[in-house]
Write an enzyme that holds these catalytic residues in place. Structure first.
Site, PDB file in Angstrom:
ATOM      1  N   GLU A 108      64.285 111.646 114.898  1.00  0.00           N
ATOM      2  CA  GLU A 108      63.428 112.587 114.160  1.00  0.00           C
ATOM      3  C   GLU A 108      62.175 113.019 114.919  1.00  0.00           C
ATOM      4  O   GLU A 108      61.158 113.360 114.304  1.00  0.00           O
ATOM      5  CB  GLU A 108      63.026 111.992 112.798  1.00  0.00           C
ATOM      6  CG  GLU A 108      64.207 111.687 111.892  1.00  0.00           C
ATOM      7  CD  GLU A 108      63.793 111.295 110.489  1.00  0.00           C
ATOM      8  OE1 GLU A 108      62.977 112.011 109.885  1.00  0.00           O
ATOM      9  OE2 GLU A 108      64.308 110.270 109.996  1.00  0.00           O
TER      10      GLU A 108
ATOM     11  N   HIS B 171      52.891 103.365 104.041  1.00  0.00           N
ATOM     12  CA  HIS B 171      52.871 104.746 104.508  1.00  0.00           C
ATOM     13  C   HIS B 171      51.970 105.555 103.578  1.00  0.00           C
ATOM     14  O   HIS B 171      51.821 105.241 102.400  1.00  0.00           O
ATOM     15  CB  HIS B 171      54.278 105.336 104.553  1.00  0.00           C
ATOM     16  CG  HIS B 171      55.041 105.202 103.267  1.00  0.00           C
ATOM     17  ND1 HIS B 171      55.603 104.003 102.847  1.00  0.00           N
ATOM     18  CD2 HIS B 171      55.345 106.099 102.299  1.00  0.00           C
ATOM     19  CE1 HIS B 171      56.212 104.178 101.682  1.00  0.00           C
ATOM     20  NE2 HIS B 171      56.058 105.444 101.318  1.00  0.00           N
ATOM     21  N   VAL B 172      51.376 106.589 104.148  1.00  0.00           N
ATOM     22  CA  VAL B 172      50.423 107.424 103.408  1.00  0.00           C
ATOM     23  C   VAL B 172      50.993 108.833 103.269  1.00  0.00           C
ATOM     24  O   VAL B 172      51.458 109.422 104.246  1.00  0.00           O
ATOM     25  CB  VAL B 172      49.060 107.482 104.118  1.00  0.00           C
ATOM     26  CG1 VAL B 172      48.090 108.383 103.342  1.00  0.00           C
ATOM     27  CG2 VAL B 172      48.477 106.078 104.274  1.00  0.00           C
TER      28      VAL B 172
ATOM     29  N   TRP C 172      65.172 102.790 110.031  1.00  0.00           N
ATOM     30  CA  TRP C 172      64.932 104.219 110.286  1.00  0.00           C
ATOM     31  C   TRP C 172      63.455 104.473 110.618  1.00  0.00           C
ATOM     32  O   TRP C 172      63.151 105.385 111.395  1.00  0.00           O
ATOM     33  CB  TRP C 172      65.366 105.049 109.077  1.00  0.00           C
ATOM     34  CG  TRP C 172      64.582 104.806 107.823  1.00  0.00           C
ATOM     35  CD1 TRP C 172      64.790 103.850 106.886  1.00  0.00           C
ATOM     36  CD2 TRP C 172      63.434 105.551 107.376  1.00  0.00           C
ATOM     37  NE1 TRP C 172      63.853 103.931 105.875  1.00  0.00           N
ATOM     38  CE2 TRP C 172      63.023 104.973 106.146  1.00  0.00           C
ATOM     39  CE3 TRP C 172      62.740 106.648 107.871  1.00  0.00           C
ATOM     40  CZ2 TRP C 172      61.936 105.452 105.426  1.00  0.00           C
ATOM     41  CZ3 TRP C 172      61.660 107.132 107.156  1.00  0.00           C
ATOM     42  CH2 TRP C 172      61.266 106.538 105.945  1.00  0.00           C
TER      43      TRP C 172
ATOM     44  N   ASP D 198      57.811 115.052 105.797  1.00  0.00           N
ATOM     45  CA  ASP D 198      58.602 114.366 104.790  1.00  0.00           C
ATOM     46  C   ASP D 198      60.024 114.916 104.824  1.00  0.00           C
ATOM     47  O   ASP D 198      60.243 116.103 105.068  1.00  0.00           O
ATOM     48  CB  ASP D 198      57.990 114.588 103.394  1.00  0.00           C
ATOM     49  CG  ASP D 198      58.701 113.804 102.314  1.00  0.00           C
ATOM     50  OD1 ASP D 198      59.728 114.304 101.816  1.00  0.00           O
ATOM     51  OD2 ASP D 198      58.244 112.717 101.959  1.00  0.00           O
TER      52      ASP D 198
ATOM     53  N   SER E 230      58.854 103.258  97.575  1.00  0.00           N
ATOM     54  CA  SER E 230      60.313 103.359  97.691  1.00  0.00           C
ATOM     55  C   SER E 230      60.835 102.433  98.780  1.00  0.00           C
ATOM     56  O   SER E 230      61.975 101.979  98.728  1.00  0.00           O
ATOM     57  CB  SER E 230      60.729 104.802  98.005  1.00  0.00           C
ATOM     58  OG  SER E 230      60.304 105.668  96.980  1.00  0.00           O
TER      59      SER E 230
END
Length: 340
Positions: free
Chosen positions: A178, A268-269, A168, A198, A263
């Site tokens: 997205e 990622h930030v 994804w 998010d 997760s």
């Protein structure tokens, strides 16, 4: 406001509509519930995985009639809006207030707002794998102190063999999915990234939550070194600038951080509004980006030397491995047998 009503039933699909939807679903023989319209009444609940009272969130395992595979549904109360017009709608003539009790100047009531403001957020995972179900199930937590040696011996093999699919993420980076949620894109080969909403952000500035996904494939902060400083600084500086212009939130009101353990294992930030107490901001999980940059500037291979503490859930693979290693102390339950 309207008079108190004793009828609090939720609207259901009509029998005819329900039968039609169920037939269409079976005929379509889709592997995923997301591929078609459906009525919520075809969801059969099996058990509650977790009821988080702090977050007003409940996770439920079940299945959909006419579809193969298990499903997880996460229901969560929405955040309140803070604009004047929306707040007025909470005191609409059709809003119902039901008194529970009163004492002196204080009164406790149940409030049933108009339909527009009575909805809840729902996340549906289908088909859900055993790993998805396990992820949402309540378990006891334990702190582990991971050295780099333990990372190489226990954590890295786990990441390689057992991590969730990140297809994804590649879909976002390759402009396949997205794209309506993308806030900004820097196409730089070494320092480029995409800043995206998010999944759980409801669009209100006071709950702002964005994620920066770099084009460089880095698993976690354990792999960061001095060569990544230009990327990290670009994410920080550009992200701050974009958010200030688009959402009118200054750098001093942003919480910018990374997770360890994350997760999913693609660096990622997180960018979040400081006043929003979003999940995952506690010391056993969150690492401020400014601190990460400072650590690497101080020592180029800091994250191959540092001890990183984080939470593992009882019963999962990492918990079991650290328990076997002796990094977690298992406390035997006290006997409930009555002494004679």
């Amino acid at each position: 406001m309207a008079e108190v009503s004793s009828n609090n039933s939720v609207d259901e699909c009509s029998p005819a509509k329900k039968a039609k939807l169920e037939t269409e679903n079976v005929l379509k023989n889709s592997n995923s519930i997301h591929d078609t319209k459906f009525c919520s009444s075809i969801f059969n609940t099996k058990r509650v995985l977790q009821n988080n009272c702090t977050r007003k969130q409940i996770s439920i395992e079940g299945d959909f009639k006419g579809y193969e595979g298990s499903a997880v549904i996460v229901l969560e109360k929405k955040n309140f809006p803070d604009d004047e017009q929306s707040l007025k709608e909470f005191f609409h003539k059709d809003t119902v207030l039901q008194k529970l009790y009163s004492n002196d100047v204080y009164g406790s009531y149940e409030c049933f707002p108009v339909k527009k403001h009575s909805g809840i957020n729902a996340t549906i995972i289908h088909p859900a794998t055993p790993k998805h179900i396990e992820k949402f199930q309540r378990k006891e937590l334990h702190i582990v102190n991971e050295t780099y040696e333990l990372y190489q011996k226990i954590t890295l093999p786990y990441i390689i063999s057992s991590s969730f699919s990140i297809e994804w993420i590649h879909n976002i980076l390759e402009h396949k999915a997205e794209q309506d949620k993308v806030v900004y894109e820097d196409k730089g080969e070494k320092t480029g990234f995409i800043l995206i909403n998010d999944l759980k952000w409801d669009g209100q500035p006071n709950t702002l939550k964005l994620i920066a996904l770099p084009f460089q494939n880095i698993r976690s902060i354990r792999e960061l070194n001095a060569s990544h400083l230009p990327l990290l600084k670009n994410i920080r500086d550009t992200g701050i600038s974009v958010i200030a212009k688009k959402f009118n939130i200054p750098a001093s009101q942003l919480r910018i951080y990374l997770h360890y353990q994350p997760s999913y294992y693609y660096l990622h930030v997180h960018f979040a509004y400081l006043m929003f107490e979003t999940p995952g901001i506690y010391v056993e999980k969150a690492h401020l980006l400014s601190t990460v940059i400072a650590n690497i500037e101080l020592m180029h291979d800091y994250y191959t030397k540092a001890v990183l503490s984080y939470v593992v859930t009882e019963g999962d693979h990492l918990y079991t491995k650290f328990l076997e290693e002796g990094s977690i102390s298992e406390i035997k339950p006290k006997s409930t047998e009555i002494e004679k």
